[in-house]
Design an enzyme around this catalytic site. Structure first.
Site, mmCIF file in Angstrom:
data_model
loop_
_atom_site.group_PDB
_atom_site.id
_atom_site.type_symbol
_atom_site.label_atom_id
_atom_site.label_comp_id
_atom_site.label_asym_id
_atom_site.label_seq_id
_atom_site.Cartn_x
_atom_site.Cartn_y
_atom_site.Cartn_z
ATOM 1 N N LYS A 246 0.857 -1.187 0.000
ATOM 2 C CA LYS A 246 0.000 0.000 0.000
ATOM 3 C C LYS A 246 0.892 1.236 0.000
ATOM 4 O O LYS A 246 1.736 1.411 0.893
ATOM 5 C CB LYS A 246 -0.862 -0.046 1.263
ATOM 6 C CG LYS A 246 -2.176 0.679 1.148
ATOM 7 C CD LYS A 246 -3.004 0.344 2.382
ATOM 8 C CE LYS A 246 -4.306 1.086 2.406
ATOM 9 N NZ LYS A 246 -4.988 0.903 3.686
HETATM 10 C C1 E4P Z 1 -8.228 2.047 3.499
HETATM 11 O O1 E4P Z 1 -7.514 1.156 3.077
HETATM 12 C C2 E4P Z 1 -8.128 2.650 4.821
HETATM 13 O O2 E4P Z 1 -7.522 1.735 5.689
HETATM 14 C C3 E4P Z 1 -9.454 2.958 5.440
HETATM 15 O O3 E4P Z 1 -10.534 2.531 4.647
HETATM 16 C C4 E4P Z 1 -9.579 4.293 6.059
HETATM 17 O O4 E4P Z 1 -10.841 4.405 6.629
HETATM 18 P P1 E4P Z 1 -11.200 5.507 7.713
HETATM 19 O O5 E4P Z 1 -11.446 6.785 7.010
HETATM 20 O O6 E4P Z 1 -12.467 4.979 8.353
HETATM 21 O O7 E4P Z 1 -10.036 5.600 8.674
#
Ligand code: E4P
Length: 217
Positions: free
Chosen positions: A87
């Site tokens: 990522k």
């Molecule tokens: C995506 O890969 C992120 O980990 C995640 O969806 C972020 O979500 P949040 O805005 O609820 O922290």
């Protein structure tokens, strides 16, 4: 539509996997910290533990923000397990790294995407997944779902193979709306997945069927 769970909590991953509908897991540094996973070795071990709970892709996020360090960190993560997807944040060196990883056959998830332009750039750089954060856009009174439609249209226009991974899903309606708009994947909390089960008429109907069965037996 693929279902990913957005957590580093092993019990929740187990529960989603037990339902039989889990296609993968996404994590981020905040989710790892929430589970108390700190220190490089513990973090790496935790990614392997997650991989052992699912057959699907597991997104592991780099911490580095400069090209050389992103590459080194991403290669270390990719070597951990074949299910790992690296990522990478949507920043200038991140885009360069996406292209590098793509050329090397290392799969990537471009994270922190908030505009159609960023999604276009991620696809051009060869990202395997792009993660538009719809909940965080909603939080600032912007239409997160509209971003999913824009990206779907752009990717379809040019037949980009990058999968749209709707992220920052906060609730069950987000899941349904993203499915209607053609997101390839959604990642959300266990509650958003389990919420799909619920309808009061199902509960009322089942109660009646069971009561009627008991009357005759
Ligand atoms: C995506 O890969 C992120 O980990 C995640 O969806 C972020 O979500 P949040 O805005 O609820 O922290």
């Amino acid at each position: 539509m693929k279902f990913f769970i957005d957590t580093a909590n092993l019990d929740q991953i187990r529960e989603a996997a037990a339902l039989g509908v889990l296609d993968g897991v996404t994590t981020n540094p905040s989710l790892m910290a929430k589970e108390g996973i700190t220190g490089r070795n513990n973090i790496l071990k935790h990614y392997v533990d997650i991989c052992n709970l699912t057959d699907g892709d597991v997104s592991a996020e780099v911490i580095a923000t400069d090209f050389k360090k992103i590459i080194a960190e991403g290669e270390e993560l990719a070597d951990l397990h074949e299910q790992i997807v690296v990522k990478v944040p949507m920043i200038r060196d991140g885009v360069k790294a996406l292209k590098y990883f793509s050329d090397k056959g290392i799969r990537t998830n471009c994270t922190l995407v908030f505009s159609a332009g960023q999604a276009l750039l991620a696809a051009k750089a060869g990202a395997s997944y792009v993660s538009p954060f719809i909940g965080r856009l909603d939080d600032i009174s912007t239409d997160g779902l509209n971003l999913i439609s824009e990206i779907r249209q752009i990717y379809d226009n040019y037949e980009f193979e990058t999968e749209i991974l709707a992220a920052s899903i906060r609730h069950t309606m987000h899941v349904i709306d993203c499915a209607k708009l053609g997101a390839d994947v959604m990642t959300g909390p266990l509650s958003a997945i389990m919420g799909l089960l619920n309808h009061p008429l199902t509960d009322i109907g089942l109660e009646k069927f069971l009561a009627d069965y008991k009357k005759g037996n």
